[in-house]
Design a protein around this motif. Sequence first.
Motif, short mmCIF file in Angstrom:
data_model
loop_
_atom_site.label_atom_id
_atom_site.label_comp_id
_atom_site.label_asym_id
_atom_site.label_seq_id
_atom_site.Cartn_x
_atom_site.Cartn_y
_atom_site.Cartn_z
N PHE A 272 1.24 1.60 11.50
CA PHE A 272 1.62 0.37 10.67
C PHE A 272 0.82 0.02 9.24
CE2 PHE A 272 3.35 -1.86 14.65
CZ PHE A 272 4.68 -1.29 14.64
N TYR A 273 -0.22 0.83 9.19
CA TYR A 273 -1.07 0.37 8.13
C TYR A 273 -1.36 1.70 6.99
CZ TYR A 273 -1.98 -3.27 11.51
OH TYR A 273 -1.79 -4.33 12.39
N ILE A 274 -0.59 2.55 7.07
CA ILE A 274 -0.82 3.79 6.69
C ILE A 274 0.05 3.66 5.24
CG2 ILE A 274 -0.21 6.22 6.41
CD1 ILE A 274 -1.04 6.59 9.16
N ALA A 275 -0.34 3.82 4.07
CA ALA A 275 0.25 3.70 2.81
C ALA A 275 1.23 4.76 2.61
CB ALA A 275 -0.96 3.78 1.60
N PRO A 283 -3.76 12.43 -1.15
CA PRO A 283 -5.02 12.36 -0.69
C PRO A 283 -5.58 10.97 -0.49
CG PRO A 283 -5.10 13.00 -2.97
CD PRO A 283 -3.61 13.09 -2.57
N ALA A 284 -6.31 10.78 0.22
CA ALA A 284 -6.88 9.35 0.63
C ALA A 284 -7.30 8.71 -0.78
CB ALA A 284 -8.09 9.36 1.51
N SER A 285 -7.25 7.45 -1.03
CA SER A 285 -7.48 6.99 -2.13
C SER A 285 -7.97 5.46 -1.90
CB SER A 285 -6.56 6.75 -3.36
OG SER A 285 -5.66 5.88 -2.93
N PRO A 286 -8.62 4.51 -2.94
CA PRO A 286 -8.88 3.09 -2.55
C PRO A 286 -7.68 2.57 -2.72
CG PRO A 286 -10.54 3.98 -4.40
CD PRO A 286 -9.59 5.20 -4.10
N ARG A 287 -6.48 3.00 -3.30
CA ARG A 287 -5.34 2.13 -3.35
C ARG A 287 -4.73 2.31 -2.12
NH1 ARG A 287 -3.58 0.74 -8.83
NH2 ARG A 287 -4.89 1.64 -10.35
N CYS A 345 -0.48 -5.96 -2.86
CA CYS A 345 -1.15 -5.03 -2.24
C CYS A 345 -0.40 -3.74 -1.39
CB CYS A 345 -2.02 -5.62 -0.99
SG CYS A 345 -3.43 -6.54 -1.58
N LEU A 346 1.07 -4.47 -1.09
CA LEU A 346 1.84 -3.68 -0.54
C LEU A 346 2.83 -2.88 -1.15
CD1 LEU A 346 2.35 -6.08 2.61
CD2 LEU A 346 1.38 -4.00 2.76
N VAL A 347 2.74 -3.00 -2.41
CA VAL A 347 3.71 -2.26 -3.25
C VAL A 347 3.65 -0.91 -3.10
CG1 VAL A 347 4.15 -1.62 -5.90
CG2 VAL A 347 3.61 -4.00 -5.28
N ALA A 355 -6.24 -2.04 -7.94
CA ALA A 355 -7.00 -0.56 -7.97
C ALA A 355 -7.88 -0.32 -6.77
CB ALA A 355 -8.01 -0.44 -9.09
N ASP A 356 -8.59 -1.45 -6.40
CA ASP A 356 -9.69 -1.16 -5.28
C ASP A 356 -9.79 -2.46 -4.41
OD1 ASP A 356 -11.21 -2.31 -7.19
OD2 ASP A 356 -12.25 -0.33 -7.64
#
Length: 698
Positions: A272-275, A283-287, A345-347, A355-356
């Motif tokens: 439910f919380y994965i971008a 790859p993983a990122s602050p965004r 945040c959810l765009v 950005a972070d």
Amino acid sequence: MTWKPPQAFEEYKLIELLGRGGMGAVYLARDTILDRAVAIKFIAVDADQQARDRFVIEARAIARVQHPNVVAIYRVGEVEGRPFIVSELVRGKRLDLLAGSLSSEGLVDIAIQLCRGLAAAHRRGVLHRDLKPENAILAEGGEVKLLDFGIAKLTGEPERLSKASGFLAWNESTAILDGVPPGAPPSPASPARPANRTAPDLASATLPAGEKAAADLDVTASIPSLAAVAGTSFRPGERAGDDRPPEDWWAGAASSPSPSPTHDGAVMGTPFYIAPEVWGGAPASPRADVYSLGATLFMLAAGRPPHQGDSIYAIADKACRQDAPPVADAAPFLSDPVAAIIDRCLVRDPGGRFADGDAVREAFETLTAVRAQDKLPAGNPYRGLAAFEAAHQGLFFGRGREVRAVIERVRSGPWVLVAGDSGVGKSSLLRAGVLPAIAQGSLGDGRDYLTMTMMPSHAPWTTFIARLGATLGLDDLEADDDPMPIARSLARRLGDDLGVMVLIDQLEELVTLSDPEESALLAQALILLGQTVPGLHVACTVRADFLTRVSALPGIGETMDSALYLLRPMDEDGVREAIVGPARALGVSFESADIVDELAAAVAGAGGLPLLQFCLAELWQRHDRDAKQITRQSLDDLGGVDGALSNHADAVIADLRPGQKQAARTLLVKLVATSGTRERLSETELCGASDDARAALN
């Protein structure tokens, strides 16, 4: 978990099991040496190298952050071949237990604290990757703590992990999907299900407890299988265009070596919380963490996540194909500005998000910023060439974002070094913005803060101890070569309720004016005291062109990377607010917008801000008191920003007698230091025996 930890080992005594997850079991324990309750986490699966490495990464991630809104780690060790982490014990409620029951104010307070913890992680090169309500707790004292860095990623250093995770293991008792190495035995918790299942088999399965169970899932999987079942076209870069069926993709991911189960092309987190881009193999990122933060806040506000589904793949498909619904539709009690932050945040496009964590924190804190204008100083609201002081807090405009950013740095580490060009406003930022805000409780740690300011001068260590002793009422503090007795005295004086915020302005004087031995003592003490005395915080200012020399001082260079805050020139909005804000606070306006435009345009370039302040101070002296306006005629009479200071100087010189004019020229030359920084001279050193020189000086 067949292995049971011993009831007592080293200085710890286990009391009871607090919880168990896919990777670890957590016990309540007592530290018998320090006599305090702690939490101890053990690896809950066979301690292979992959599990050990993940455990080490979790410990490093928490230790690297060190922030009041992140659970603190005390120690890492091993007992009977099993690694363990000792951390602070936080008593309170997990945020998932509060979902759907919060007020708008309560949600914003939690959001700000979550953002602070996440921002601290991002600044230290830590990506959480599993931010969700279950991984944060609202403590009994009101503070929010970010927990569980079990799948965190550390940037800036390689992760030394074993083979890629190409399979999913289903643990029915804990509703957790977690990666296991190929060939691992079936999970003892779920004998009815195979431990290793291919992607098509898993794709057709629905979760046993429906959507609620999906909220509690942690998934580690090879992205090709997920992408194929979700119907997307995402592929790892090196596989682009490959049309093999998902089964082959899955087998290839399982059999090929990789340095880490957290490599690019693995999905890790809670569905439910994965971008969306993470589902797609990015790859993983602050965004991506920002997306998880937005989904967490959506859940807390609405009582449900932004995307729902009865399987992992249904959730992934919605996240990748559909925009998140506006949070205001599900939680109409939220104010428009709060809802707008969560929605951003959810765009789906990461470039459209904040950005972070720092950027989200700033957005929320801007909503709650309150200016202290109940006590405005009398007289001219502009400071001319002088720095703003604490008394001018209500007149200090244009730096709200920077004030909040520095306060956040103060929360995060033992000291902060604010660097910038000469005239950019470093001293005013700290004196009129940061220090009074901390004295008013902005750190939120329950302490009452005193503030102390000093400039190094010739004997900085002696001056520091004398000022600190006077501020705290400690007459027995002595400038000894060993700072540890001083640290103990300060810790006793501060206790749990008192704090002190120290500002050392113009730190470059340590390398231009100060005694070298005293400079070295102060530099070492600043780091040690900040690290060992709870409630003691230190902020320093330094001109950017002296950073290299200052970094050579003992202890400074080793900690400068994490302490440094670069103060940039004001942006256009900040400049305009600095122009109109002080006058507005006293009920005075500018006659026309073009006056403000002209003043703002003059700030560009080095030294522009002090000249602007001088011009504004002169304008205030000439403003129309009946109309309560600053007029165009007043600005023209001054000669604009460029002419204000030079015309003022010419007028002062013109009023001097001939002998005084010559003396003034001599004095001005003596007031210029060859080192390019401030230098202090006594009246005798400046004037000698010349009466004209003394008259010119006075």
